[in-house]
Design a protein around this motif. Structure first.
Motif, PDB file in Angstrom:
ATOM      1  N   THR A  12       8.150  11.199 -15.275  1.00  0.00           N
ATOM      2  CA  THR A  12      10.064  10.984 -15.996  1.00  0.00           C
ATOM      3  C   THR A  12      10.703   9.792 -14.331  1.00  0.00           C
ATOM      4  OG1 THR A  12      10.581  12.808 -14.152  1.00  0.00           O
ATOM      5  CG2 THR A  12       9.425  13.048 -16.731  1.00  0.00           C
ATOM      6  N   ASP A  13      11.551   9.496 -15.117  1.00  0.00           N
ATOM      7  CA  ASP A  13      12.388   8.063 -14.367  1.00  0.00           C
ATOM      8  C   ASP A  13      12.535   8.977 -12.865  1.00  0.00           C
ATOM      9  OD1 ASP A  13      12.027   6.381 -16.286  1.00  0.00           O
ATOM     10  OD2 ASP A  13      14.274   6.287 -17.080  1.00  0.00           O
ATOM     11  N   GLU A  14      12.975  10.762 -13.128  1.00  0.00           N
ATOM     12  CA  GLU A  14      13.498  10.625 -11.825  1.00  0.00           C
ATOM     13  C   GLU A  14      11.762  11.089 -11.450  1.00  0.00           C
ATOM     14  OE1 GLU A  14      15.137  14.713 -12.557  1.00  0.00           O
ATOM     15  OE2 GLU A  14      16.705  14.136 -13.230  1.00  0.00           O
ATOM     16  N   GLN A  15      10.923  11.778 -10.892  1.00  0.00           N
ATOM     17  CA  GLN A  15       9.513  11.492 -10.588  1.00  0.00           C
ATOM     18  C   GLN A  15       9.110  10.017 -10.678  1.00  0.00           C
ATOM     19  OE1 GLN A  15       7.374  13.333 -13.633  1.00  0.00           O
ATOM     20  NE2 GLN A  15       6.943  15.624 -13.413  1.00  0.00           N
ATOM     21  N   LYS A  17      10.572   7.946  -8.669  1.00  0.00           N
ATOM     22  CA  LYS A  17      12.655   7.866  -7.743  1.00  0.00           C
ATOM     23  C   LYS A  17      11.344   8.838  -6.343  1.00  0.00           C
ATOM     24  CE  LYS A  17      16.006   6.531 -11.290  1.00  0.00           C
ATOM     25  NZ  LYS A  17      17.380   7.202 -10.516  1.00  0.00           N
ATOM     26  N   ASN A  18      10.908   9.831  -7.060  1.00  0.00           N
ATOM     27  CA  ASN A  18      10.583  10.204  -5.686  1.00  0.00           C
ATOM     28  C   ASN A  18       8.766  10.862  -5.468  1.00  0.00           C
ATOM     29  OD1 ASN A  18      13.309  11.356  -5.073  1.00  0.00           O
ATOM     30  ND2 ASN A  18      12.986  12.807  -7.327  1.00  0.00           N
ATOM     31  N   ARG A  22       7.955   6.609  -1.627  1.00  0.00           N
ATOM     32  CA  ARG A  22       9.192   6.349  -1.229  1.00  0.00           C
ATOM     33  C   ARG A  22      10.056   7.857  -0.308  1.00  0.00           C
ATOM     34  NH1 ARG A  22      11.882   4.754  -5.667  1.00  0.00           N
ATOM     35  NH2 ARG A  22      11.065   2.992  -6.864  1.00  0.00           N
ATOM     36  N   GLU A  28      11.870   1.062  -3.257  1.00  0.00           N
ATOM     37  CA  GLU A  28      11.618   0.712  -4.095  1.00  0.00           C
ATOM     38  C   GLU A  28      10.833  -1.142  -4.358  1.00  0.00           C
ATOM     39  OE1 GLU A  28      13.598   0.344  -8.497  1.00  0.00           O
ATOM     40  OE2 GLU A  28      14.437   1.263  -7.178  1.00  0.00           O
ATOM     41  N   ARG A 190       4.380   6.030 -17.071  1.00  0.00           N
ATOM     42  CA  ARG A 190       5.423   5.804 -17.950  1.00  0.00           C
ATOM     43  C   ARG A 190       6.071   6.448 -19.774  1.00  0.00           C
ATOM     44  NH1 ARG A 190      10.102   1.679 -17.068  1.00  0.00           N
ATOM     45  NH2 ARG A 190      11.409   3.450 -17.863  1.00  0.00           N
TER      46      ARG A 190
END
Length: 437
Positions: A12-15, A17-18, A22, A28, A190
């Motif tokens: 997912t997008d949250e995964q 981002k983390n 990071r 990024e 994704r």
């Protein structure tokens, strides 16, 4: 072949981002640049190794999946890219030797970083370390993916979708190129391959201004959503707006395929030259404040001469100090360089000794084989001589036996000849005196 859990590796997008990168302090933009750089290495190395596009696509997907679970700070992007190419070539049944993969990446690094093109010696310590690291990184790849390395590419859907939509033929190549470029992004981790295929078809149709059916929407027939297609187009547009990716050193481990000895030597030479040129001037700057009060307080000629001589002596001392410092720097550099040179000389000497031993062993083996052949020939000659002797003795025995038999039978033959001759003469006389009536 049975594949299990094929479509489980999607984030997912949250995964995203983390990611571990990071968490290690990599922003990024840097992570995106390193991802693009690694995919460029995989694509270029695949071309040099003459691999099909499927191998390069699989390698890039494996690369993205690995760095979704591991950090760029702990695993070097160049080493991981090489292992991805090596593993993908085996998965797609087009294997290449580890030697060839390492040589290609070594040559690419020399060209990209403007280093002198050196041959990677397969008997060197550098090569053995690179090969061990290649195997180790491949094991890390397989471990992180749980040995589930099946990859489904969007390329196989593109031709079917375009044939169904009855689009022009030039649209196929454009969509294919966009699918290849999408592998440099995180779209493969994704979205499913069907969504990426619909996105590149949509982008290619917009670029060539080819209308597609929208009532009902054409993407519904291919199990895709409009939001996913828009995201694919947005990511591709962002990719084309970026400059060419350059390598950013963020990994703590050694990250060079090429031997950087010459680069290090050039840097040390520049440092030593700068020290030799800037050392006396810096010391002179330090000595000038000391000179000013002495010169300002001079009242007589003798004092002036003493001050001048003192200044000259100070300058000479400072120059000697700077020379000593530069000499000490050069000595330290030589001491740092000596162990590597000694190790290299010992390694080359050991290799030469091994070659000489191998040659000596080959010569000894050749001599032994020649001796064995001579012995076999001697044995054969002896056997032939024995056979000849036996044959001669047999022939002599036959000759002696034949002469005795002849001597025995000759008298009887003579007697029979005599009787036959006498009988024939009597018969002739009888027929002569008693003719037939």
């Amino acid at each position: 072949m049975i594949y299990t859990a094929i479509d489980t590796f999607y984030l997912t997008d949250e995964q995203l981002k983390n990611t571990p990168s990071r968490k290690d302090g990599i922003d990024e933009a840097t992570e995106t640049t390193l991802r693009i750089y690694g995919c460029d290495l995989i694509q270029e190395s695949g071309i040099l190794l003459k691999l099909p596009q499927a191998v390069m696509a699989t390698g890039q997907v494996l690369f993205h999946r690995f760095f979704c679970k591991k950090s760029f700070a702990k695993f070097n992007v160049k080493r991981v890219a090489a292992s991805c190419v090596w593993l993908a070539s085996k998965l797609e049944e087009n294997p290449r030797k580890a030697k060839h993969v390492l040589m290609v990446f070594h040559r690419m690094e020399c060209r990209r970083e403007n280093l002198p093109l050196e041959h990677l010696d397969i008997f060197s310590k550098k090569y053995s370390e690179l090969k061990m690291d290649l195997n180790r990184t491949e094991r890390h790849l397989l471990k992180e993916m749980g040995f589930i390395c099946h990859v489904e590419h969007p390329h196989k859907f593109i031709s079917n979708y375009l044939a169904t939509l009855e689009t022009p033929t030039e649209l196929t190549q454009e969509a294919w190129n966009l699918a290849n470029d999408s592998l440099r992004t995180t779209l493969c981790v994704r979205f499913k391959s069907e969504v990426v295929a619909c996105g590149v078809v949509y982008a290619a149709a917009r670029r060539f201004q080819v209308p597609l059916p929208e009532n009902p929407p054409w993407w519904k027939a291919f199990d895709a959503e409009k939001s996913g297609i828009d995201e694919v187009c947005r990511v591709l547009a962002h990719l084309y707006s970026l400059p060419r990716a350059q390598y950013i050193p963020v990994c703590k481990d050694g990250d060079s395929f090429a031997t950087s000895r010459q680069a290090l030597d050039s840097q040390t030479q520049q440092i030593s030259k700068e020290g030799m040129l800037n050392g006396p001037t810096a010391n002179n700057d330090k000595s000038t404040p000391k000179e000013a009060p002495a010169v300002a307080n001079l009242d007589s000629g003798g004092l002036m001469k003493g001050a001048i001589s003192k200044v000259v002596l100070d300058k000479l001392k400072d120059a000697k100090k700077s020379d000593d410092e530069t000499n000490s720097v050069l000595i330290e550099l030589e001491e740092m360089r000596e162990p590597s040179l000694k190790a290299k000389a010992e390694h080359s000497g050991e290799r030469n000794r091994e070659r000489e031993r191998a040659k000596a062993r080959d010569r000894d083996r050749g001599r032994d084989s020649d001796r064995e052949r001579e012995r076999e020939k001697e044995v054969e000659r002896e056997r032939e001589k024995v056979k000849d002797r036996s044959y001669r003795s047999k022939d002599k025995g036959k000759d002696s036996g034949g002469h005795s038999e002849k001597s025995r039978h000759h008298p009887s033959r003579d007697r029979s000849d005599y009787h036959s001759s006498s009988y024939s003469s009597r018969e002739k006389d009888r027929h002569r005196h008693h003719p037939y009536t």
